[in-house]
Design a protein around this motif. Structure first.
Motif: not given
Length: 153
Positions: A116-130
């Motif tokens: 998501q981050l590399v393709t700029k289709r979203g963000s890297f969010d540790i909270d999403d991960f959690i």
């Protein structure tokens, strides 16, 4: 009957994976920084502080400072999004334990966040991960309930 359940679960898993791809990579994500370099985009759209976004949304729910749809969709949506994975993976991968399941989900979620981050289709969010991880673990717990296992095996 077992064959019917296996077919239904296999077909529903395919639709679930397609829905994940659409939600995670193809939908509009609300990011308008597409003209930034990748490094600038990564700096602006990443959150590596655990519970930063979650606490912001919880505060917004109680203070009414944000449209309620936004925090509810983000908190509940991220939790529910990977809950089915906690049922599908152990169904299709027999004899999976919680450790192997957790490692597989961690790798999967990390890959998704990076894509998501590399393709700029979203963000890297540790909270999403959690939230995704917690949802998947709850799904795995549901899978481990004897009634569910009898129904699906």
């Amino acid at each position: 009957m077992k064959r019917f359940i296996k077919i239904v679960l296999s077909i529903s898993f395919i639709f679930y994976l397609l829905a994940l791809v659409v939600l995670l990579f193809l939908g509009t994500r609300g990011y308008v920084w597409t003209d930034l370099t990748l490094m600038e985009y990564m700096k602006r759209s990443s959150n590596f502080v655990p519970f930063k976004t979650i606490s912001t949304y919880i505060k917004a729910i109680f203070s009414g400072s944000m449209n309620m749809d936004i925090p509810i969709k983000n908190l509940v949506g991220n939790f529910i999004m990977f809950l089915p994975m906690g049922i599908y993976l152990p169904y299709f991968i027999k004899r999976i334990n919680v450790s192997v399941f957790s490692i597989a989900i961690i790798i999967l979620l990390f890959v998704i966040e990076v894509i998501q981050l590399v393709t700029k289709r979203g963000s890297f969010d540790i909270d999403d991960f959690i939230l995704n991880m917690f949802g998947a673990l709850i799904g795995f717990g549901i899978w481990k309930v004897k009634v569910v296992q009898k129904l699906l095996k």
